[in-house]
Design an enzyme around this catalytic site. Structure first.
Site, PDB file in Angstrom:
ATOM      1  N   SER A 107       0.811  -1.207   0.000  1.00 40.50           N
ATOM      2  CA  SER A 107       0.000   0.000   0.000  1.00 40.50           C
ATOM      3  C   SER A 107       0.850   1.266   0.000  1.00 40.50           C
ATOM      4  O   SER A 107       1.925   1.317   0.612  1.00 40.50           O
ATOM      5  CB  SER A 107      -0.909  -0.007   1.235  1.00 40.50           C
ATOM      6  OG  SER A 107      -1.607   1.211   1.366  1.00 40.50           O
ATOM      7  N   TYR A 131      -2.534   5.525  -4.924  1.00 36.74           N
ATOM      8  CA  TYR A 131      -3.627   6.484  -4.997  1.00 36.74           C
ATOM      9  C   TYR A 131      -3.110   7.689  -5.768  1.00 36.74           C
ATOM     10  O   TYR A 131      -1.913   7.992  -5.735  1.00 36.74           O
ATOM     11  CB  TYR A 131      -4.076   6.948  -3.607  1.00 36.74           C
ATOM     12  CG  TYR A 131      -4.705   5.891  -2.748  1.00 36.74           C
ATOM     13  CD1 TYR A 131      -5.995   5.425  -3.007  1.00 36.74           C
ATOM     14  CD2 TYR A 131      -4.023   5.352  -1.657  1.00 36.74           C
ATOM     15  CE1 TYR A 131      -6.584   4.453  -2.206  1.00 36.74           C
ATOM     16  CE2 TYR A 131      -4.607   4.383  -0.852  1.00 36.74           C
ATOM     17  CZ  TYR A 131      -5.879   3.944  -1.129  1.00 36.74           C
ATOM     18  OH  TYR A 131      -6.463   2.983  -0.334  1.00 36.74           O
ATOM     19  N   THR A 157      -5.710   2.133  -7.333  1.00 39.08           N
ATOM     20  CA  THR A 157      -7.031   2.014  -6.715  1.00 39.08           C
ATOM     21  C   THR A 157      -7.947   3.080  -7.304  1.00 39.08           C
ATOM     22  O   THR A 157      -7.671   4.270  -7.203  1.00 39.08           O
ATOM     23  CB  THR A 157      -6.930   2.182  -5.188  1.00 39.08           C
ATOM     24  OG1 THR A 157      -6.164   1.090  -4.663  1.00 39.08           O
ATOM     25  CG2 THR A 157      -8.309   2.170  -4.550  1.00 39.08           C
ATOM     26  N   LYS A 228      -7.603  -1.409  -9.818  1.00 41.54           N
ATOM     27  CA  LYS A 228      -8.230  -2.164  -8.732  1.00 41.54           C
ATOM     28  C   LYS A 228      -9.518  -1.456  -8.298  1.00 41.54           C
ATOM     29  O   LYS A 228      -9.492  -0.294  -7.915  1.00 41.54           O
ATOM     30  CB  LYS A 228      -7.281  -2.277  -7.536  1.00 41.54           C
ATOM     31  CG  LYS A 228      -7.860  -3.026  -6.334  1.00 41.54           C
ATOM     32  CD  LYS A 228      -6.822  -3.144  -5.229  1.00 41.54           C
ATOM     33  CE  LYS A 228      -7.375  -3.877  -4.023  1.00 41.54           C
ATOM     34  NZ  LYS A 228      -8.356  -3.052  -3.276  1.00 41.54           N
ATOM     35  N   HIS A 252     -13.142  -3.326  -2.641  1.00 39.60           N
ATOM     36  CA  HIS A 252     -12.290  -2.687  -1.626  1.00 39.60           C
ATOM     37  C   HIS A 252     -12.540  -3.322  -0.249  1.00 39.60           C
ATOM     38  O   HIS A 252     -12.601  -2.631   0.768  1.00 39.60           O
ATOM     39  CB  HIS A 252     -12.578  -1.180  -1.578  1.00 39.60           C
ATOM     40  CG  HIS A 252     -11.424  -0.353  -1.099  1.00 39.60           C
ATOM     41  ND1 HIS A 252     -10.772   0.546  -1.897  1.00 39.60           N
ATOM     42  CD2 HIS A 252     -10.815  -0.262   0.113  1.00 39.60           C
ATOM     43  CE1 HIS A 252      -9.819   1.166  -1.217  1.00 39.60           C
ATOM     44  NE2 HIS A 252      -9.825   0.680   0.014  1.00 39.60           N
TER      45      HIS A 252
END
Length: 361
Positions: A107, A131, A157, A228, A252
């Site tokens: 992440s 992100y 994402t 994603k 998610h």
């Protein structure tokens, strides 16, 4: 610690160990958590149709992903702030993934930096979850760092212009423990400061992101880009048209908007649209090998797990993560044998039906 033999047992043990703040962050879903329950329960709506007398004495569980052989079709989904579960955090996960030869996605909002993850497991297969921040230069810098550190793909994402309504976090006024930090942002003013996760996201995430931003990302990196958070055939078609390298069917972890379909419900629709144009990855509710078999039969190329990895981490650090992966490996090999398939390519749509199929007989 007594021997744990399933992912459900790891979850039960971890929820006894984790402090409330971290436990609720990892465990919670959006709204009234209906979709969270469906992510697991909806696997029970499908029935496997095993083949018999197929000589399954020699089996191959491997898959080929972006020209890399992976030992079996499970990878690790991106999960934020893993040091809340164990002091070794993402480092332990990276080492476990390397030892078990599985893909691990890390992440952006990690408690271990891109560079430290790479140093801990230089030979592992690492993808970086991204992100798009308001500051595009910051976003680009993260991509460049991931490239330099040997990450092999970017997982963008696309379902989080804001974080969902997570009532447990609101009740706890969730913030990271003070001794931890967002390790990828040491040199900028970007930290959890006690104002809560939703306030942080509202300040930093860009709610204006669009398909044009995916084009922007594709224009400055040569890494494969996986989107994603694709849950509909319409978005899957747009992703194919744009030319991304893959998509991940995922809600998610049911943490964004409640009353959405479970990931396994959405998979068949997306797979019917995409066919073999690009690989489809799957995330959401995997807890045992038959879940993997069902997802592959419905069109996924490979599956990913998130919460079970954190639960393994909480129970026993790197060893716990490795054991979670090994449990699924053993179960998946057995499931292939008993379903009558010798390799993953033999798992096809005919092997799985909705339970209503039998009601019509």
């Amino acid at each position: 610690m007594s021997k744990l033999i399933s992912l459900d047992e790891y979850e039960k043990r971890a929820l006894e160990i984790l402090p409330e703040n971290a436990r609720d962050y990892y465990q919670s879903g959006a709204g009234n958590e209906k979709s969270l329950a469906w992510n697991r329960a909806d696997f029970s709506n499908f029935r496997i149709r095993p083949k018999v007398l197929r000589d399954v004495s020699k089996r191959d569980t491997s898959v080929n992903i972006f020209n890399t052989k992976i030992e079996f079709p499970i990878g690790i989904s991106p999960t934020a702030m893993q040091k809340m579960a164990h002091t070794d955090g993402e480092t332990a996960t990276a080492k476990a993934a390397a030892n078990e030869n599985v893909i691990a996605i890390f992440s952006t909002i990690a408690t271990t930096s891109i560079e430290d993850i790479a140093a801990a497991a230089p030979n592992s297969i690492k993808w970086f979850q991204l992100y798009i921040y308001r500051d595009r230069k910051l976003t680009e810098n993260l991509v460049r760092r991931a490239e330099a550190a040997g990450f092999k793909a970017l997982v963008l994402t696309v379902d989080a212009p804001l974080f969902g309504l997570r009532r447990r976090d609101l009740k706890n006024k969730f913030s990271m423990p003070p001794h931890l930090k967002l390790a990828n942002f040491q040199d900028v003013v970007l930290s959890m400061d006690g104002s809560g996760i939703n306030e942080y996201v509202a300040r930093q995430f860009d709610q204006s992101i669009s398909w044009d931003d995916v084009k922007w990302l594709m224009n400055f990196t040569n890494l494969p880009i996986i989107l994603k958070g694709i849950m509909t055939k319409e978005d899957a078609r747009l992703a194919c048209k744009l030319g991304v390298s893959g998509i991940m069917v995922s809600n998610h972890g049911a943490r964004q908007i409640d009353n959405t379909a479970s990931s396994i419900e959405a998979l068949a629709e997306v797979a019917a649209e995409v066919k073999d144009e690009i690989p489809i990855f799957f995330d959401g509710g995997i807890r045992e090998a038959t879940d993997i078999l069902i997802a592959l039969a419905l069109g996924a190329k490979m599956c990913f797990i998130g919460r079970p990895v954190v639960y393994g981490l909480a129970c026993a650090g790197q060893e716990g993560v490795e054991d979670v992966i090994r449990i699924l490996k053993r179960e998946f090999d057995l499931a292939m044998c008993l379903a009558g398939v010798k390799n993953v390519s033999e798992i096809n749509r005919d092997m799985v039906v909705h339970k209503n199929y039998y009601a019509r007989l």
